[in-house]
Design an enzyme around this catalytic site. Structure first.
Site, PDB file in Angstrom:
ATOM      1  N   LYS A 109     -11.426   0.494  -1.215  1.00  0.00           N
ATOM      2  CA  LYS A 109     -11.471   1.942  -1.299  1.00  0.00           C
ATOM      3  C   LYS A 109     -10.774   2.342  -2.599  1.00  0.00           C
ATOM      4  O   LYS A 109     -10.013   1.563  -3.156  1.00  0.00           O
ATOM      5  CB  LYS A 109     -10.840   2.586  -0.085  1.00  0.00           C
ATOM      6  CG  LYS A 109      -9.437   2.145   0.254  1.00  0.00           C
ATOM      7  CD  LYS A 109      -9.056   2.791   1.573  1.00  0.00           C
ATOM      8  CE  LYS A 109      -7.673   2.387   2.033  1.00  0.00           C
ATOM      9  NZ  LYS A 109      -7.596   1.017   2.527  1.00  0.00           N
ATOM     10  N   ASP A 142      -5.478   3.067  -3.593  1.00  0.00           N
ATOM     11  CA  ASP A 142      -6.781   3.043  -2.922  1.00  0.00           C
ATOM     12  C   ASP A 142      -6.994   4.245  -1.995  1.00  0.00           C
ATOM     13  O   ASP A 142      -8.126   4.548  -1.626  1.00  0.00           O
ATOM     14  CB  ASP A 142      -7.037   1.706  -2.200  1.00  0.00           C
ATOM     15  CG  ASP A 142      -5.946   1.337  -1.217  1.00  0.00           C
ATOM     16  OD1 ASP A 142      -4.966   2.102  -1.092  1.00  0.00           O
ATOM     17  OD2 ASP A 142      -6.084   0.273  -0.577  1.00  0.00           O
ATOM     18  N   ARG A 143      -5.912   4.948  -1.618  1.00  0.00           N
ATOM     19  CA  ARG A 143      -6.086   6.112  -0.747  1.00  0.00           C
ATOM     20  C   ARG A 143      -6.090   7.407  -1.549  1.00  0.00           C
ATOM     21  O   ARG A 143      -5.517   7.467  -2.636  1.00  0.00           O
ATOM     22  CB  ARG A 143      -4.940   6.202   0.256  1.00  0.00           C
ATOM     23  CG  ARG A 143      -4.935   5.084   1.252  1.00  0.00           C
ATOM     24  CD  ARG A 143      -3.840   5.295   2.274  1.00  0.00           C
ATOM     25  NE  ARG A 143      -3.973   4.296   3.314  1.00  0.00           N
ATOM     26  CZ  ARG A 143      -3.340   4.336   4.468  1.00  0.00           C
ATOM     27  NH1 ARG A 143      -2.497   5.324   4.722  1.00  0.00           N
ATOM     28  NH2 ARG A 143      -3.529   3.399   5.367  1.00  0.00           N
ATOM     29  N   SER A 198       0.817  -1.222   0.000  1.00  0.00           N
ATOM     30  CA  SER A 198       0.000   0.000   0.000  1.00  0.00           C
ATOM     31  C   SER A 198       0.846   1.266   0.000  1.00  0.00           C
ATOM     32  O   SER A 198       1.587   1.535  -0.932  1.00  0.00           O
ATOM     33  CB  SER A 198      -0.942  -0.038   1.200  1.00  0.00           C
ATOM     34  OG  SER A 198      -1.803   1.065   1.168  1.00  0.00           O
ATOM     35  N   HIS A 199       0.788   2.005   1.106  1.00  0.00           N
ATOM     36  CA  HIS A 199       1.434   3.311   1.207  1.00  0.00           C
ATOM     37  C   HIS A 199       2.826   3.208   1.822  1.00  0.00           C
ATOM     38  O   HIS A 199       3.460   4.233   2.054  1.00  0.00           O
ATOM     39  CB  HIS A 199       0.559   4.206   2.072  1.00  0.00           C
ATOM     40  CG  HIS A 199       0.172   3.510   3.334  1.00  0.00           C
ATOM     41  ND1 HIS A 199      -0.814   2.542   3.361  1.00  0.00           N
ATOM     42  CD2 HIS A 199       0.671   3.576   4.569  1.00  0.00           C
ATOM     43  CE1 HIS A 199      -0.904   2.064   4.579  1.00  0.00           C
ATOM     44  NE2 HIS A 199      -0.016   2.674   5.341  1.00  0.00           N
ATOM     45  N   ASP A 211      -0.674   1.949  -4.014  1.00  0.00           N
ATOM     46  CA  ASP A 211      -1.530   0.998  -4.735  1.00  0.00           C
ATOM     47  C   ASP A 211      -2.852   1.612  -5.189  1.00  0.00           C
ATOM     48  O   ASP A 211      -3.723   0.910  -5.697  1.00  0.00           O
ATOM     49  CB  ASP A 211      -1.782  -0.249  -3.882  1.00  0.00           C
ATOM     50  CG  ASP A 211      -2.559   0.040  -2.620  1.00  0.00           C
ATOM     51  OD1 ASP A 211      -2.364   1.131  -2.033  1.00  0.00           O
ATOM     52  OD2 ASP A 211      -3.377  -0.803  -2.209  1.00  0.00           O
ATOM     53  N   ASP A 231      -2.093   6.938  -2.973  1.00  0.00           N
ATOM     54  CA  ASP A 231      -0.990   6.159  -2.401  1.00  0.00           C
ATOM     55  C   ASP A 231      -0.438   5.140  -3.398  1.00  0.00           C
ATOM     56  O   ASP A 231      -0.896   5.061  -4.543  1.00  0.00           O
ATOM     57  CB  ASP A 231      -1.420   5.485  -1.089  1.00  0.00           C
ATOM     58  CG  ASP A 231      -2.345   4.312  -1.286  1.00  0.00           C
ATOM     59  OD1 ASP A 231      -3.039   4.273  -2.322  1.00  0.00           O
ATOM     60  OD2 ASP A 231      -2.383   3.418  -0.427  1.00  0.00           O
TER      61      ASP A 231
HETATM   62  C1  G6P Z   1      -5.264   0.156   5.200  1.00  0.00           C
HETATM   63  C2  G6P Z   1      -6.624  -0.451   5.332  1.00  0.00           C
HETATM   64  C3  G6P Z   1      -7.555   0.529   5.968  1.00  0.00           C
HETATM   65  C4  G6P Z   1      -7.016   0.995   7.295  1.00  0.00           C
HETATM   66  C5  G6P Z   1      -5.616   1.519   7.136  1.00  0.00           C
HETATM   67  C6  G6P Z   1      -4.952   1.814   8.468  1.00  0.00           C
HETATM   68  O1  G6P Z   1      -5.280   1.214   4.306  1.00  0.00           O
HETATM   69  O2  G6P Z   1      -7.130  -0.828   4.072  1.00  0.00           O
HETATM   70  O3  G6P Z   1      -8.805  -0.055   6.114  1.00  0.00           O
HETATM   71  O4  G6P Z   1      -7.818   2.010   7.811  1.00  0.00           O
HETATM   72  O5  G6P Z   1      -4.808   0.604   6.452  1.00  0.00           O
HETATM   73  O6  G6P Z   1      -4.900   0.646   9.203  1.00  0.00           O
HETATM   74  P1  G6P Z   1      -4.070   0.562  10.542  1.00  0.00           P
HETATM   75  O7  G6P Z   1      -4.385  -0.768  11.116  1.00  0.00           O
HETATM   76  O8  G6P Z   1      -2.627   0.771  10.164  1.00  0.00           O
HETATM   77  O9  G6P Z   1      -4.563   1.725  11.364  1.00  0.00           O
HETATM   78 ZN    ZN Z   2      -3.268   1.597  -0.221  1.00  0.00          ZN
END
Ligand code: G6P
Ligand code: ZN
Length: 565
Positions: free
Chosen positions: A392, A295-296, A119-120, A293, A291
């Site tokens: 997302k 999704d953010r 992800s990020h 990938d 981000d």
């Molecule tokens: C990812 C998930 C989200 C979540 C975020 C933070 O992006 O898809 O659903 O809110 O991570 O998660 P964490 O457990 O690090 O607070």
């Molecule tokens: Zn992501």
């Protein structure tokens, strides 16, 4: 095209501890995944967890372009072939954004998909990698599936593989191989086509185009998009340049890079500073970043007016009727994760729409969507999305905002000010303390829990510089899924106050090493003189109360958070 017939091998392996998927899959340092058999074990366990569905199934595979994605795709092809998978749909160059994987799983009705991303988190040989399984609804696997995968990793003796399959994944093509007498198909597909088609069905591209191009009576609405060298680049290019006619100079960092060009590809005020500065100083009316990938999202207005994710969700909720997709489907319900500020709750009450609160993690929204109870949801962690897919979706959120702006004909800032006039404003902040010592973090959480569970904690008056908050309710948040009755416990310590303000403490489930402590502060104000004030100022008393009662500095030795959002 049919290649030669090949046979599968069974390779004896060793067990690796700790292959437990977190909030979003298994996320570790690249070096961990590079250990002999490590990746193979987890992929084998993931396939094994499909049970009866495995033989003859179709899966989607793609990732965010970070270092090790291509290597992992190659291994997945070889392991899937050996395990009786019938077909893999793979993004060209191994590239598929997380929302695109969800789109493709749903469109082609596959049994699921494997998303290769952390992800990020930063990328590169010395940074992070991740593997996440998404189910046939297109959403992240729920706890019962990830637990099953984890259980399998704990006893895995061997995995099946065909080491000599070698496919050029940089070329769009369909390859068929005979494996153990069965056909195995690999479709390398255009990474953006299906996703872009879906966006064009959802949004009013004509009105967004008019907004962005300007008309005789209105100047062009100037935007700046920053893909942070992540996976959204090709999607942004196709949508904003080819479809909407935006000059490519307004689309920044749109070439996916294996190390994200050294960026920490997380769209917030700290890590997307370049975008914030460019918008502050430049002629732009709107900015968005995504981000690694895809999704953010982060949304900014003119002069870098910051839209908090919690407000973004509430504003979209209040204006969904401007978006063609929701005109067709109707608005079934709204939801947010527990730590997300309660702004959308007020829109739900006013519009008489169903509302749900779920634990952190996009997977919790999926069941509600599948049951037809949820149209729009979001999280404070810069996630916004709808039931068009089961992830997302950053680019979707950006287009949703542009569709709403085109419909309302107002600036981002005026949309927010008008929204707060109607609903009041939830001030929100999150303090992150990254990479703390795990034992210290656990100890802190335990002491907070012991403190707030004392019978006389309810009713206590907590004060800071003349501001007083009365404790109304406390708990370690637990959730029962209204659709399948599944339970999630210990999802965060909550202190709820009489005036609706909240303090929440959680340990992150997405870190790759140590513990990340998250402290969330949410406070509601309905006095218009406060609306344009700085959140850090308004929230100062609650922040200090939270720091004091948690003894966070004493437990962690940290004087300041790593990131404030
Ligand atoms: C990812 C998930 C989200 C979540 C975020 C933070 O992006 O898809 O659903 O809110 O991570 O998660 P964490 O457990 O690090 O607070
Ligand atoms: Zn992501």
């Amino acid at each position: 095209m049919t290649a030669t017939s090949v046979r599968s091998l069974t390779v004896n392996t060793r067990i690796y501890e700790g292959q437990k998927p977190g909030t979003s899959g298994l996320r570790k340092a690249v070096k961990v995944f590079q250990q002999e058999h490590y990746t193979e074990n987890f992929v084998q366990a993931t396939l094994h967890a499909l049970g009866d569905q495995l033989t003859g199934c179709t899966l989607v595979v793609g990732g965010d372009g970070r270092f090790y994605v291509k290597e992992a795709v190659t291994r997945i092809i070889r392991i899937a072939a050996a395990n009786g998978v019938r077909k893999l749909i793979v993004g060209q160059n191994g590239i598929l954004s997380t929302p695109a994987v969800s789109t493709i799983i749903r469109k082609y009705k596959t049994q699921g998909g494997i998303v290769l991303t952390a992800s990020h988190n930063p990328g590169g040989p010395d940074a992070d990698f991740g593997i996440k399984f998404n189910c046939d609804n297109g959403g992240p696997a729920p706890d019962n599936v990830t637990n099953k995968i984890y259980e399998i990793t704990k006893t895995l003796q061997s995995y099946k593989i065909i080491p000599d399959i070698s496919i050029d994944i940089d070329k769009v093509q369909s390859v068929s191989i005979e494996v153990d007498g069965r056909p195995f198909i690999i479709d390398i597909i255009d990474s953006v086509k299906d996703y872009v088609e879906l966006m064009k069905e959802i949004f009013d591209f004509a009105s967004i185009r008019k907004l962005l191009q300007g008309s005789a009576d209105k100047p062009a609405f100037k935007i700046l998009i920053n893909s942070m060298n992540g996976v959204t680049g090709p999607y942004v290019k196709q949508i904003f340049s080819t479809e909407l006619g935006i000059d490519e100079t307004s689309l920044v960092n749109i070439k996916p890079l294996e190390d994200f060009g050294g960026l920490h590809p997380d769209p917030n005020l700290t890590y997307a500073k370049d975008l914030v500065n460019a918008i502050k100083e430049g002629p732009y009316d709107f900015g968005a970043a995504f981000d690694g990938d895809g999704d953010r999202n982060m949304i900014l207005g003119k002069k870098a007016f910051f839209v908090t994710p919690s407000d973004s969700l509430a504003v979209l909720a209040a204006n969904l009727k401007l978006i063609p997709y929701f005109q067709k489907t109707g608005v079934k319900g709204y939801a947010r994760s527990m730590p997300t500020a309660a702004a959308v709750d007020r829109v739900a009450v006013k519009n008489g729409v169903k509302f749900f609160e779920v634990p952190t993690g996009w997977k919790y929204f999926g069941n509600l969507m599948d049951a037809g109870n949820l149209s729009l949801c979001g999280e404070e962690s810069f996630g916004t999305g709808s039931d068009h897919i089961r992830e997302k979706d950053g680019v979707w959120a950006c287009l949703a905002w542009l569709n709403v702006i085109a419909g309302l004909g107002k600036s981002v800032e005026n949309i927010l000010l008008d929204h707060w006039k109607v609903y009041g404003r939830n001030f929100f902040t999150r303090y992150d303390y990254e990479n703390c010592d795990s034992a210290c973090a656990d100890k802190m959480m335990q002491s907070i829990e012991t403190l707030i569970e004392k019978p006389d904690f309810i009713g206590r008056q907590l004060q800071y510089e003349g501001k007083e908050y009365i404790v109304k309710q406390v708990d370690n948040y637990s959730y029962t899924d209204s659709v399948d009755g599944s339970k999630a416990t210990k999802q965060g310590l909550r202190i709820l106050f009489a005036d609706g303000s909240r303090i929440v403490f959680r340990l992150s489930g997405t870190g790759s090493s140590g513990a990340t402590i998250r402290m969330y502060i949410d406070s509601y104000e309905n006095d218009p003189v406060t609306f344009e004030k700085d959140a850090q100022l308004i929230l100062k008393p609650l922040i200090n109360i939270a720091l004091k009662l948690s003894e966070l500095c004493q437990h962690t030795g940290r004087k300041a958070p790593t990131v404030i959002t």
